[in-house]
Design a protein around this motif. Structure first.
Motif, PDB file in Angstrom:
ATOM      1  N   SER A   1      -4.471   0.762  15.814  1.00 39.95           N
ATOM      2  CA  SER A   1      -5.020   1.993  16.503  1.00 39.95           C
ATOM      3  C   SER A   1      -5.080   3.095  15.754  1.00 39.95           C
ATOM      4  O   SER A   1      -5.894   4.268  15.725  1.00 39.95           O
ATOM      5  CB  SER A   1      -4.215   1.995  17.972  1.00 39.95           C
ATOM      6  N   ILE A   2      -3.855   3.431  14.744  1.00 44.90           N
ATOM      7  CA  ILE A   2      -3.491   4.509  14.015  1.00 44.90           C
ATOM      8  C   ILE A   2      -4.755   4.498  12.971  1.00 44.90           C
ATOM      9  O   ILE A   2      -5.300   5.547  12.472  1.00 44.90           O
ATOM     10  CB  ILE A   2      -2.063   4.128  13.155  1.00 44.90           C
ATOM     11  N   LEU A   3      -5.143   3.144  12.384  1.00 42.83           N
ATOM     12  CA  LEU A   3      -6.237   3.085  11.344  1.00 42.83           C
ATOM     13  C   LEU A   3      -7.402   3.652  11.818  1.00 42.83           C
ATOM     14  O   LEU A   3      -8.111   4.237  11.444  1.00 42.83           O
ATOM     15  CB  LEU A   3      -6.178   1.745  10.807  1.00 42.83           C
ATOM     16  N   GLU A   4      -7.829   3.109  13.000  1.00 39.91           N
ATOM     17  CA  GLU A   4      -8.859   3.531  13.630  1.00 39.91           C
ATOM     18  C   GLU A   4      -8.963   4.927  13.954  1.00 39.91           C
ATOM     19  O   GLU A   4     -10.075   5.764  13.763  1.00 39.91           O
ATOM     20  CB  GLU A   4      -9.018   2.954  15.047  1.00 39.91           C
ATOM     21  N   LEU A   5      -7.874   5.898  14.222  1.00 31.35           N
ATOM     22  CA  LEU A   5      -7.807   7.196  14.195  1.00 31.35           C
ATOM     23  C   LEU A   5      -8.225   7.726  12.955  1.00 31.35           C
ATOM     24  O   LEU A   5      -8.828   8.798  13.038  1.00 31.35           O
ATOM     25  CB  LEU A   5      -6.604   7.912  14.658  1.00 31.35           C
ATOM     26  N   ALA A   6      -7.676   7.273  11.883  1.00 29.71           N
ATOM     27  CA  ALA A   6      -7.702   7.851  10.594  1.00 29.71           C
ATOM     28  C   ALA A   6      -9.389   7.539  10.369  1.00 29.71           C
ATOM     29  O   ALA A   6      -9.796   8.600   9.586  1.00 29.71           O
ATOM     30  CB  ALA A   6      -6.876   7.236   9.558  1.00 29.71           C
ATOM     31  N   ARG A   7      -9.942   6.609  10.495  1.00 34.11           N
ATOM     32  CA  ARG A   7     -11.125   6.602  10.264  1.00 34.11           C
ATOM     33  C   ARG A   7     -12.150   7.306  11.001  1.00 34.11           C
ATOM     34  O   ARG A   7     -13.079   8.052  10.547  1.00 34.11           O
ATOM     35  CB  ARG A   7     -11.629   4.812  10.543  1.00 34.11           C
ATOM     36  N   LYS A   8     -11.825   7.610  12.074  1.00 34.28           N
ATOM     37  CA  LYS A   8     -12.640   8.362  13.221  1.00 34.28           C
ATOM     38  C   LYS A   8     -12.633   9.788  12.627  1.00 34.28           C
ATOM     39  O   LYS A   8     -13.900  10.442  12.389  1.00 34.28           O
ATOM     40  CB  LYS A   8     -12.281   8.414  14.609  1.00 34.28           C
ATOM     41  N   HIS A   9     -11.464  10.353  12.157  1.00 32.37           N
ATOM     42  CA  HIS A   9     -11.560  11.632  11.826  1.00 32.37           C
ATOM     43  C   HIS A   9     -11.602  11.799  10.114  1.00 32.37           C
ATOM     44  O   HIS A   9     -11.292  13.108   9.896  1.00 32.37           O
ATOM     45  CB  HIS A   9     -10.039  12.249  12.394  1.00 32.37           C
ATOM     46  N   GLY A  10     -11.827  10.816   9.379  1.00 30.26           N
ATOM     47  CA  GLY A  10     -11.785  11.087   8.058  1.00 30.26           C
ATOM     48  C   GLY A  10     -10.368  11.440   7.353  1.00 30.26           C
ATOM     49  O   GLY A  10     -10.585  12.167   6.365  1.00 30.26           O
ATOM     50  N   LEU A  11      -9.638  10.806   7.836  1.00 33.09           N
ATOM     51  CA  LEU A  11      -8.101  11.059   7.511  1.00 33.09           C
ATOM     52  C   LEU A  11      -7.655  10.194   6.569  1.00 33.09           C
ATOM     53  O   LEU A  11      -8.052   9.212   6.422  1.00 33.09           O
ATOM     54  CB  LEU A  11      -7.168  11.292   8.612  1.00 33.09           C
ATOM     55  N   TRP A  12      -6.597  10.472   5.516  1.00 30.00           N
ATOM     56  CA  TRP A  12      -5.795   9.630   4.780  1.00 30.00           C
ATOM     57  C   TRP A  12      -4.630   9.302   5.628  1.00 30.00           C
ATOM     58  O   TRP A  12      -4.049   9.984   6.420  1.00 30.00           O
ATOM     59  CB  TRP A  12      -5.419  10.166   3.516  1.00 30.00           C
ATOM     60  N   ILE A  13      -4.386   7.968   5.313  1.00 24.66           N
ATOM     61  CA  ILE A  13      -2.770   7.759   5.813  1.00 24.66           C
ATOM     62  C   ILE A  13      -2.056   7.159   4.549  1.00 24.66           C
ATOM     63  O   ILE A  13      -2.300   6.784   3.491  1.00 24.66           O
ATOM     64  CB  ILE A  13      -2.723   6.232   6.426  1.00 24.66           C
ATOM     65  N   ILE A  14      -0.644   7.867   4.724  1.00 23.92           N
ATOM     66  CA  ILE A  14       0.429   7.616   3.622  1.00 23.92           C
ATOM     67  C   ILE A  14       1.297   6.667   4.452  1.00 23.92           C
ATOM     68  O   ILE A  14       1.911   6.986   5.545  1.00 23.92           O
ATOM     69  CB  ILE A  14       1.253   8.879   3.072  1.00 23.92           C
ATOM     70  N   ALA A  15       1.215   5.348   3.957  1.00 26.15           N
ATOM     71  CA  ALA A  15       2.194   4.540   4.572  1.00 26.15           C
ATOM     72  C   ALA A  15       3.379   4.122   3.790  1.00 26.15           C
ATOM     73  O   ALA A  15       3.364   3.836   2.675  1.00 26.15           O
ATOM     74  CB  ALA A  15       1.124   3.034   4.605  1.00 26.15           C
ATOM     75  N   ASP A  16       4.444   4.645   4.276  1.00 27.94           N
ATOM     76  CA  ASP A  16       5.941   4.271   3.964  1.00 27.94           C
ATOM     77  C   ASP A  16       6.642   3.062   4.686  1.00 27.94           C
ATOM     78  O   ASP A  16       7.000   3.111   5.673  1.00 27.94           O
ATOM     79  CB  ASP A  16       6.681   5.766   4.189  1.00 27.94           C
ATOM     80  N   GLU A  17       6.238   1.843   3.849  1.00 29.16           N
ATOM     81  CA  GLU A  17       6.680   0.689   4.252  1.00 29.16           C
ATOM     82  C   GLU A  17       7.898   0.135   3.386  1.00 29.16           C
ATOM     83  O   GLU A  17       8.227  -0.897   3.351  1.00 29.16           O
ATOM     84  CB  GLU A  17       5.478  -0.295   4.442  1.00 29.16           C
ATOM     85  N   VAL A  18       8.948   1.183   3.227  1.00 24.79           N
ATOM     86  CA  VAL A  18      10.127   0.743   2.327  1.00 24.79           C
ATOM     87  C   VAL A  18      10.761  -0.303   3.002  1.00 24.79           C
ATOM     88  O   VAL A  18      11.325  -1.211   2.282  1.00 24.79           O
ATOM     89  CB  VAL A  18      10.765   2.123   2.112  1.00 24.79           C
ATOM     90  N   TYR A  19      10.810  -0.429   4.388  1.00 24.26           N
ATOM     91  CA  TYR A  19      11.853  -1.214   5.005  1.00 24.26           C
ATOM     92  C   TYR A  19      11.129  -2.521   5.520  1.00 24.26           C
ATOM     93  O   TYR A  19      11.620  -3.170   6.394  1.00 24.26           O
ATOM     94  CB  TYR A  19      12.687  -0.393   6.035  1.00 24.26           C
ATOM     95  N   SER A  20       9.760  -2.710   4.945  1.00 25.70           N
ATOM     96  CA  SER A  20       8.812  -3.358   5.705  1.00 25.70           C
ATOM     97  C   SER A  20       9.650  -4.848   5.609  1.00 25.70           C
ATOM     98  O   SER A  20       9.378  -5.769   6.537  1.00 25.70           O
ATOM     99  CB  SER A  20       7.526  -3.831   4.968  1.00 25.70           C
ATOM    100  N   ARG A  21      10.574  -5.509   4.745  1.00 33.18           N
ATOM    101  CA  ARG A  21      11.271  -6.762   4.612  1.00 33.18           C
ATOM    102  C   ARG A  21      12.682  -6.862   5.145  1.00 33.18           C
ATOM    103  O   ARG A  21      13.292  -7.839   5.233  1.00 33.18           O
ATOM    104  CB  ARG A  21      10.896  -7.277   3.314  1.00 33.18           C
ATOM    105  N   PHE A  22      13.013  -5.507   5.651  1.00 31.20           N
ATOM    106  CA  PHE A  22      14.583  -5.601   6.113  1.00 31.20           C
ATOM    107  C   PHE A  22      14.268  -5.662   7.822  1.00 31.20           C
ATOM    108  O   PHE A  22      14.531  -4.494   8.496  1.00 31.20           O
ATOM    109  CB  PHE A  22      15.118  -4.158   5.873  1.00 31.20           C
ATOM    110  N   THR A  23      13.792  -6.749   8.191  1.00 28.60           N
ATOM    111  CA  THR A  23      13.560  -7.416   9.434  1.00 28.60           C
ATOM    112  C   THR A  23      14.273  -8.202   9.844  1.00 28.60           C
ATOM    113  O   THR A  23      14.598  -9.293   9.060  1.00 28.60           O
ATOM    114  CB  THR A  23      11.916  -7.465   9.716  1.00 28.60           C
ATOM    115  N   TYR A  24      14.666  -8.272  11.223  1.00 28.56           N
ATOM    116  CA  TYR A  24      15.733  -9.241  11.816  1.00 28.56           C
ATOM    117  C   TYR A  24      15.233 -10.422  12.403  1.00 28.56           C
ATOM    118  O   TYR A  24      15.880 -11.478  12.673  1.00 28.56           O
ATOM    119  CB  TYR A  24      17.001  -8.522  12.264  1.00 28.56           C
ATOM    120  N   ASP A  25      14.224 -10.285  13.164  1.00 25.50           N
ATOM    121  CA  ASP A  25      13.380 -11.490  13.778  1.00 25.50           C
ATOM    122  C   ASP A  25      12.299 -12.044  13.265  1.00 25.50           C
ATOM    123  O   ASP A  25      11.746 -13.288  13.897  1.00 25.50           O
ATOM    124  CB  ASP A  25      12.915 -10.890  15.236  1.00 25.50           C
ATOM    125  N   VAL A  26      11.719 -11.541  12.330  1.00 27.78           N
ATOM    126  CA  VAL A  26      10.593 -12.088  11.521  1.00 27.78           C
ATOM    127  C   VAL A  26      10.641 -11.714  10.093  1.00 27.78           C
ATOM    128  O   VAL A  26      11.604 -11.062   9.597  1.00 27.78           O
ATOM    129  CB  VAL A  26       9.200 -11.202  11.981  1.00 27.78           C
TER     130      VAL A  26
END
Length: 390
Positions: free
Chosen positions: A190-215
């Motif tokens: 949904s966020i990506l679709e918003l960015a596409r619709k409005h011609g925006l950039w996303i800065i994705a800070d996924e520093v903690y992407s692997r510090f997950t506890y159920d997956v």
């Protein structure tokens, strides 16, 4: 007549807020018998295999200027690492080595915004995100996450309503510091679709992407994006491999903007020291057992602190699904900075005040639980005992 020295400073620099986290640290770091859980790092030194790689590079004379984009070995290792963990092939030409995750954020914003542009960010947020936008002359726009004891959540319609003709960037930190909020795949789409619709950039800070506890890892924009989507990923070696003091990070970006990023690196630091980069290669290639140990340690500590604080019936919290922070509040205490100071003095536990995490964070306290289990047990018991007295 005395000169107005401060008045001659750049307004974008002069208006920066002092970090409430740093203010608490500076006050209490020399106090006796305070359990220091205020900052976002663990207490284990960088492992020997990383240190040896850097030392070997120093012995071999790798102390000269080097590739602005990063040494080829490190960029290749980043591509392999992401190909392994993010379920799609990754091209070396996407990767640019920076002098920390913080510099990755700064360079990304410098590449995308001009004075007066708006950067929309989700709050409570790490204060450096807000400040980095200000340094560029941009306007931080806050979209507040919703809290209940089942977890934090994002109202995508509220995000959409925050977008104006001046919006240039959506800054998305997921999993989030300080709340642990983690976007699922549908929210990212949904966020990506918003960015596409409005011609925006996303800065994705996924520093903690692997510090997950159920997956194994958190959902990522890599899972939903197309090759031509306008996304810059920012990351760091600091957290996964206990390298906070090394100041090494990276940007993943469309190769078309590679020269822009190389120029920004050249005109800021002229590249990351090559011996540090050799340590970073070792982290990526040999560091999985160390990372898994850290993750297991954090998961055990999360259980201890959440169960302990929940037992008081006086503390409101949501068990974080990711990252290594507990963001909690004690109802009736709205000024968390004053509360953090009181807890230091009366309970001997150092916490970061939510006043430093902007909209929605004011009544909360942040605890980093990536620490020695004995420290976490001691801090939890002290807080439980202290809460019983108020």
């Amino acid at each position: 007549m005395p000169s107005d020295i401060l008045g001659s400073i750049s307004p974008s620099a002069a208006r920066l807020d002092e970090s409430d986290i740093v203010a608490i640290m500076n006050l209490a770091r020399t106090m006796d018998d305070v359990v220091p859980l205020w900052v976002g790092e663990g207490d284990i030194p960088t492992p020997d295999f990383i240190v040896r790689a850097a030392n070997e590079a120093l012995k071999n004379g790798e102390t000269f200027y080097t590739w602005q984009r990063g040494i080829p070995e490190l960029r290749d290792a980043l591509a392999r690492y992401h190909s392994e963990h993010f379920d799609r092939p990754h091209d070396t030409e996407r990767y640019y080595v920076t002098g920390s995750g913080m510099q990755a954020i700064q360079l990304s914003l410098q590449a995308l915004v001009q004075a007066g542009d708006e950067v929309v960010m989700l709050t409570p947020c790490w204060p450096n995100i807000h400040a980095a936008a200000q340094v560029c002359g941009a306007v931080p726009v806050h979209v507040e996450l919703d809290f209940n004891t089942q977890g934090w959540s994002l109202d995508v319609d509220r995000l959409a309503d925050a977008i104006t003709p001046n919006t240039r960037v959506l800054f998305i930190n997921s999993p989030a510091n300080p709340s642990g909020w983690t976007a699922d795949r549908e929210i990212l789409q949904s966020i990506l679709e918003l960015a596409r619709k409005h011609g925006l950039w996303i800065i994705a800070d996924e520093v903690y992407s692997r510090f997950t506890y159920d997956v194994d890892r958190a959902p990522s924009f890599y899972d939903v994006m197309e090759e031509d989507d306008r996304i810059l990923f920012v990351n760091t070696f600091s957290k996964n491999w206990a390298m906070t003091g090394w100041r090494a990070g990276w940007i993943s970006a469309p190769p078309e903007v590679g020269q822009v990023l190389e120029n920004l690196i050249q005109y800021s630091t002229s590249g990351v020291a090559p011996f540090i980069q050799r340590g970073a290669v070792a982290a990526l290639e040999e560091g999985e057992p160390f990372f898994q140990m850290q993750k297991e340690r954090a998961q055990r500590n999360r259980t201890v602190v959440c169960e302990g604080l929940q037992s008081t019936d006086k503390i409101q919290l949501a068990i974080p699904p990711a990252a290594f922070y507990l963001f909690f509040k004690i109802p009736g205490y709205a000024d968390s900075k004053a509360l953090a100071l009181r807890i230091i003095e009366e309970a001997g536990v150092g916490l970061a005040p939510g006043t430093g995490f902007y909209t929605g964070g004011t009544p909360y306290l942040r605890m980093c639980f990536l620490r020695d289990p004995l420290q976490i047990e001691r801090a939890t018991q002290r807080l439980v005992d202290w809460v019983g007295t108020i």
